[in-house]
Each structure stands twice: as C-alpha cells, then as structure tokens.
Design an enzyme around this catalytic site. Structure first.
Site, PDB file in Angstrom:
ATOM      1  CG  ASN A 103      -3.785  -4.320   3.581  1.00  0.00           C
ATOM      2  OD1 ASN A 103      -3.196  -4.420   2.691  1.00  0.00           O
ATOM      3  ND2 ASN A 103      -3.114  -4.326   4.794  1.00  0.00           N
TER       4      ASN A 103
ATOM      5  NE  ARG B 287      -2.031  -1.274   3.428  1.00  0.00           N
ATOM      6  CZ  ARG B 287      -2.194  -0.975   4.695  1.00  0.00           C
ATOM      7  NH1 ARG B 287      -3.580  -0.549   5.138  1.00  0.00           N
ATOM      8  NH2 ARG B 287      -1.443  -1.292   5.590  1.00  0.00           N
TER       9      ARG B 287
END
Length: 92
Positions: free
Chosen positions: A36, A18
């Site tokens: 996520n 990320r």
C-alpha cells in the site's frame, strides 16, 4: 522476461487487494512484491512475461471483491530475476 512496476488507482486498499495479488501471482508463478502507498494506491513490482502480467492485472480487476480499479499505471523494463517469490511488503 519483463519487469512491470504497477500503480493501481481506485478502491484498492481495505479490500484484501494485496492478499489477492499475492495469491494470484503465486498461482501463476510470478515473482515480485505488492504494498500500500500513503495516497491510497497500491504499488506492485512483478516479474514475468508481458502476457502473464497483463493476465494478473485482469484477474485482479475481475476477482477482488470490493475493489474498483480505476486506472493502472505501468512501467516496463527488462526482468532481472531479482525475486524468488511474490510477497506482501509493509506499507510505504
């Protein structure tokens, strides 16, 4: 401008995926978000041209150490200029 809803499958959590998505997207001037999901995938929504989104995906596959992107599910729609920046969102 296009909007891409992406689901990354493989080893994509616990490898700074990320953070790297945010860094690369911002470098490229793309907007949207990444987070996520509980099934160990990573979800992203990105606005930019198709070529830019494809480049983002390619760079994530190549540049994120420890990540092994097995599959990317992509849904395209018309961009709405919905986002101002690219951010990391909390987990699902």
């Amino acid at each position: 401008m296009e909007k891409a809803h992406l689901i990354f499958e493989g080893t994509v959590q616990g490898v700074s995926f990320r953070a790297n998505a945010q860094r690369i997207a911002r470098e490229m001037g793309l907007t949207g978000w990444v987070r996520n999901l509980p099934d160990e995938t990573v979800e992203a929504v990105v606005e930019g041209t198709k070529a830019e989104v494809k480049e983002l995906v390619a760079r994530l596959k190549a540049e994120v150490r420890g990540a092994r992107v097995r599959k990317v599910r992509t849904q395209w729609s018309e961009g709405e200029k919905e986002f101002r920046i690219f951010e990391i969102r909390g987990d699902y």
